[in-house]
Design a protein around this motif. Sequence first.
Motif, PDB file in Angstrom:
ATOM      1  N   PHE A   1      65.392  36.823  53.111  1.00 50.93           N
ATOM      2  CA  PHE A   1      65.026  38.099  52.513  1.00 50.93           C
ATOM      3  C   PHE A   1      63.844  37.888  51.577  1.00 50.93           C
ATOM      4  N   THR A   2      63.227  38.975  51.174  1.00 53.82           N
ATOM      5  CA  THR A   2      62.104  38.941  50.243  1.00 53.82           C
ATOM      6  C   THR A   2      62.536  39.519  48.896  1.00 53.82           C
ATOM      7  N   ILE A   3      61.717  39.287  47.877  1.00 51.04           N
ATOM      8  CA  ILE A   3      62.092  39.656  46.511  1.00 51.04           C
ATOM      9  C   ILE A   3      61.051  40.602  45.915  1.00 51.04           C
ATOM     10  N   GLN A   4      61.529  41.683  45.300  1.00 49.80           N
ATOM     11  CA  GLN A   4      60.614  42.636  44.670  1.00 49.80           C
ATOM     12  C   GLN A   4      60.447  42.377  43.175  1.00 49.80           C
ATOM     13  N   GLY A   5      61.380  41.623  42.588  1.00 60.21           N
ATOM     14  CA  GLY A   5      61.314  41.314  41.170  1.00 60.21           C
ATOM     15  C   GLY A   5      62.332  40.245  40.837  1.00 60.21           C
ATOM     16  N   TYR A   6      62.367  39.830  39.603  1.00 58.81           N
ATOM     17  CA  TYR A   6      63.227  38.728  39.185  1.00 58.81           C
ATOM     18  C   TYR A   6      64.696  39.080  39.403  1.00 58.81           C
ATOM     19  N   GLY A   7      65.320  38.371  40.333  1.00 58.47           N
ATOM     20  CA  GLY A   7      66.718  38.635  40.641  1.00 58.47           C
ATOM     21  C   GLY A   7      66.955  39.915  41.416  1.00 58.47           C
ATOM     22  N   LYS A   8      65.893  40.469  42.015  1.00 62.55           N
ATOM     23  CA  LYS A   8      66.025  41.745  42.729  1.00 62.55           C
ATOM     24  C   LYS A   8      65.431  41.635  44.135  1.00 62.55           C
ATOM     25  N   PRO A   9      66.265  41.374  45.129  1.00 57.15           N
ATOM     26  CA  PRO A   9      65.780  41.367  46.512  1.00 57.15           C
ATOM     27  C   PRO A   9      65.369  42.772  46.963  1.00 57.15           C
ATOM     28  N   HIS A  10      64.465  42.828  47.921  1.00 62.82           N
ATOM     29  CA  HIS A  10      64.187  44.103  48.597  1.00 62.82           C
ATOM     30  C   HIS A  10      65.452  44.517  49.344  1.00 62.82           C
ATOM     31  N   ARG A  11      65.978  45.662  48.997  1.00 58.41           N
ATOM     32  CA  ARG A  11      67.294  46.070  49.508  1.00 58.41           C
ATOM     33  C   ARG A  11      67.345  46.110  51.041  1.00 58.41           C
TER      34      ARG A  11
END
Length: 214
Positions: free
Chosen positions: A66-76
């Motif tokens: 998966f990819t990440i949009q922010g610190y500790g927040k994956p792209h849903r």
Amino acid sequence: MISPMVYELRQPNQIDPNKTYPAIFLMHGIGSNEQNMLPLVKELEGQFYIFSIRGHLPQPPGFAFFTIQGYGKPHREVFDEGINKLASFIDYACQEYLLDLNNLFLLGFSQGAILSMTLGLNLGDRIKGIVALSGYIPGFVKEEYEIKPVNNLSLFISHGEMDQVLPFEWGVANNEYFRELGANVTFKTYQEGHSVSPQNQQDFMKWLFEILEQ
């Protein structure tokens, strides 16, 4: 049936078509590949079906789930797709190989640990044990996913006290969250950064064999 994901397989030494065997599914960290986790479970070779899964997204120098949009927040949406693919892969493996459905284990590091814990919540009693090395549980998983009962789930959760990638407090939170849900949790900490020390590896291997015998 065609596998939904690329994987490396290690099979038991002698396979009796009338028997079933324990299985462990390995999930690597971001930018790695399906070869990375195999040395950690070398002691299981010959006894387990070992499925080391490659992330389906290119992430040089390797892959990601998966990819990440922010610190500790994956792209849903990307995260959900990864979870669905992994759940489908587990279904595939259970159909194609002689797996003991009462002895299915997950093991992941970093991104793989995040996925392992989420799959445990998603699949519940289908999974016997999880080794989650340096991960976290995304907020939307806790708040929006359908959480299955985990009363019969055992977890080995570990985290480095000097982890500069995923804070140590997130490991503490994983332990507390699963305990509150009624899971059987072993929580270990190490004087390490974002890595798996030899002592960590020895500890979770000992734990795995103990859980296997229960």
